[in-house]
Write a protein that holds these residues in place. Structure first.
Motif, mmCIF file in Angstrom:
data_model
loop_
_atom_site.group_PDB
_atom_site.id
_atom_site.type_symbol
_atom_site.label_atom_id
_atom_site.label_comp_id
_atom_site.label_asym_id
_atom_site.label_seq_id
_atom_site.Cartn_x
_atom_site.Cartn_y
_atom_site.Cartn_z
ATOM 1 N N GLN A 167 0.830 -1.202 0.000
ATOM 2 C CA GLN A 167 0.000 0.000 0.000
ATOM 3 C C GLN A 167 0.865 1.252 0.000
ATOM 4 O O GLN A 167 2.013 1.237 0.482
ATOM 5 N N VAL A 186 2.488 -0.586 -6.095
ATOM 6 C CA VAL A 186 2.061 0.218 -4.950
ATOM 7 C C VAL A 186 0.613 0.649 -5.193
ATOM 8 O O VAL A 186 0.321 1.353 -6.160
ATOM 9 N N SER A 187 -0.256 0.215 -4.307
ATOM 10 C CA SER A 187 -1.677 0.549 -4.445
ATOM 11 C C SER A 187 -2.007 1.822 -3.669
ATOM 12 O O SER A 187 -1.426 2.085 -2.612
ATOM 13 N N SER A 188 -2.947 2.560 -4.189
ATOM 14 C CA SER A 188 -3.332 3.831 -3.536
ATOM 15 C C SER A 188 -4.445 3.625 -2.519
ATOM 16 O O SER A 188 -5.041 2.579 -2.420
#
Length: 120
Positions: free
Chosen positions: A13, A118-120
């Motif tokens: 994340q 990478v997730s928002s």
């Protein structure tokens, strides 16, 4: 034949951390500078960081300064990339590279890459 094998990529994340590693074989690791690059979909390969043979000198791309740290353990033939405060724009395939010199110059060997998402 020089081989570079990356590990440690994955999904994280935004704001999180990851540590990449690159294990080298095929020539005397401590004689050569090492580096990391990355390539996002549809973009050119981008320099991330480099480290000289002893670890005394490091350089970083502007987009990662203050967030990423490159290091090496010559006794383990391994270079690391500690990534912190990750952002969605850090999503890319990360490549380890070996330079044919004790100081950083254009690399002559590359790893196969490891995906960082990478997730928002």
């Amino acid at each position: 034949q020089v081989q570079l094998v990356e590990a440690g990529g994955g999904l994280v994340q935004a704001g999180g951390s990851l540590r990449l590693s690159c294990a080298a074989s095929g020539r005397t690791f401590s004689n050569y500078a090492m580096g990391w690059f990355r390539q996002a979909p549809g973009k050119e390969r981008e320099f991330v960081a480099s480290i000289n043979w002893s670890g005394a000198n490091t350089y970083y791309g502007d987009s990662v300064k203050g967030r990423f740290t490159i290091s090496r353990v010559n006794a383990k033939n391994t270079v690391y990339l500690q990534m912190a405060s990750l952002r969605p724009e850090d999503t890319a395939v990360y490549y380890c590279a070996s330079s044919p010199s004790r100081t950083w110059v254009q690399p002559d060997y590359w790893g196969q890459g490891t995906q960082v998402t990478v997730s928002s």
